[in-house]
Design an enzyme around this catalytic site. Structure first.
Site, PDB file in Angstrom:
ATOM      1  N   THR A   1       0.842  -1.178  -0.063  1.00  0.00           N
ATOM      2  CA  THR A   1       0.012   0.003   0.125  1.00  0.00           C
ATOM      3  C   THR A   1       0.858   1.430   0.027  1.00  0.00           C
ATOM      4  O   THR A   1       1.775   1.288   0.706  1.00  0.00           O
ATOM      5  CB  THR A   1      -1.087  -0.063   1.307  1.00  0.00           C
ATOM      6  OG1 THR A   1      -1.420   1.432   1.370  1.00  0.00           O
ATOM      7  CG2 THR A   1      -0.337  -0.273   2.561  1.00  0.00           C
TER       8      THR A   1
ATOM      9  N   TYR B   1      -1.765   0.073  10.185  1.00  0.00           N
ATOM     10  CA  TYR B   1      -1.836  -0.616   8.714  1.00  0.00           C
ATOM     11  C   TYR B   1      -1.005  -0.538   7.756  1.00  0.00           C
ATOM     12  O   TYR B   1      -0.085  -1.533   7.376  1.00  0.00           O
ATOM     13  CB  TYR B   1      -3.056   0.073   7.918  1.00  0.00           C
ATOM     14  CG  TYR B   1      -3.343  -0.519   6.525  1.00  0.00           C
ATOM     15  CD1 TYR B   1      -3.512  -1.956   6.376  1.00  0.00           C
ATOM     16  CD2 TYR B   1      -3.222   0.370   5.476  1.00  0.00           C
ATOM     17  CE1 TYR B   1      -3.570  -2.371   4.779  1.00  0.00           C
ATOM     18  CE2 TYR B   1      -3.638   0.050   4.349  1.00  0.00           C
ATOM     19  CZ  TYR B   1      -3.832  -1.362   3.941  1.00  0.00           C
ATOM     20  OH  TYR B   1      -3.793  -1.793   2.848  1.00  0.00           O
TER      21      TYR B   1
END
Ligand code: UDP
Length: 327
Positions: free
Chosen positions: A117, A141
């Protein structure tokens, strides 16, 4: 037919990946614990229910299906939740991926396509976010995904694990043929929440923060269509099949949209008003995340064809109206 193990194949991106894999002549085997995935999204190949933390189950699935490669999507992926409960993110994403990688090595399945990501870049004002940019995640995350990237590199050096790492920007849209689409419970993502607000399933969209240092005060993101994104994964599998080296690729279009611009485009595409309110910033959100790289186009030959904002919203809206959200 070549088999690909798709972890998270019952989820949003994984289910679209299974569709393009099948269309390209592969057998996608979905491995998913159904915590955030949906069994009825597994339409394109065998389903094996299991958790990333279950080494015995993984060994059995590798032995049964003998995959040639892995696409690893299974992960918890909500920035806000990761800030409230980092332990769950580290346990599920990092420990789970370690268990998967070790099982892959035991099975001698050494080609690994990983879903990472842009959240690994963090907040970097004025820095071009290409693949060489520093990784400085500002939420758990992103930190969990960066740790898995490191892990892949370590096991590459020690055990010959070969990897293509994709750092996604914001994924949007749905399969234009309507077989699969985006559905999270609870939903946290901007576009589906906005479509809910548009057709009255929620009272209003809350804009998280209007005091960012951007032209209209709201966060800027780079949105990419899920079909374009999974096409890149197919190219990633072929890259490894061809024996090419481990590589990291950003997957974004290079164009940023503010939250307010996404809202305006949605109103335009759906021809409806977007009920909305303004709220505080969401912890963990970076001001702007826009890809600054053409590496995927230049090296993989990736050419996103559906990643315009109106097209992504139109495809998401069609899926939204199909009733899948109401199940
Ligand atoms: N966002 C928002 N309201 C919402 C959900 C998201 O304003 O109800 C904003 C969020 O702050 C971010 C952008 O929309 O700037 C995209 O958020 P999303 O959760 O869709 O993806 P993320 O960027 O977290 O991967």
């Amino acid at each position: 037919m070549t088999t690909i193990l798709v972890t998270g194949g019952a989820g949003y991106i994984g289910s679209h990946a299974c569709k393009v894999l099948k269309q390209a002549g592969y057998t996608p085997v979905t491995y998913d614990n159904l915590v955030t995935g949906w069994q009825d999204a597994v339409k394109f190949g065998p389903f094996e229910q299991g958790d990333l933390s279950d080494a015995d189950r993984l060994d059995a699935v590798f032995a049964k299906h003998k995959p040639a490669a892995i696409m690893h999507f299974a992960a918890l992926s909500q920035v806000g939740d990761s800030m409230k409960d980092p332990g769950t993110y580290w346990r599920n994403n990092v420990l789970g991926s370690l268990t998967l990688i070790e099982a892959a090595i035991r099975a001698n399945c050494l080609d690994f396509v990983f879903s990472s990501t842009c959240a690994t870049y963090g907040e970097q004002d004025g820095v071009v976010l290409d693949e060489t940019a520093m990784q400085a995640p500002i939420n758990a995350y992103g930190a969990s995904k960066r740790a898995i990237e490191d892990m892949l590199n370590n096991f590459g050096a020690s055990h010959g694990l070969r990897s293509v790492i994709f750092r996604y920007f914001n994924v949007a849209g749905a399969d234009p043929e309507g077989e699969v689409g985006e559905f999270h419970r609870p939903e946290t993502h901007l576009i589906p929440l906005m479509l809910d607000a548009i057709d009255g399933k929620r009272p209003a969209l809350t804009i998280f923060g209007t005091d960012y240092d951007t032209p209209d005060g709201t966060c800027i993101r780079d949105y990419v269509h899920v079909m374009d994104l999974v096409e890149a994964h197919l190219l990633g599998v072929k890259w490894l099949e061809q024996g090419k080296p481990n590589r990291v690729f950003n997957l974004g279009t290079g164009t940023g949209f503010s939250v307010r611009q996404v809202v305006a485009s949605s109103a335009n595409v759906t021809n409806r008003d977007v009920p909305m309110t303004e709220g505080p910033r969401r912890p963990g959100d970076a001001t702007a995340l826009v890809s600054g790289s053409n590496r995927a186009a230049n090296e993989l030959g990736w050419s996103p064809s559906r990643s315009t904002m109106p097209q992504m919203i139109a495809d998401a809206w069609r899926w939204h109206q199909s009733g899948h959200y109401d199940q």
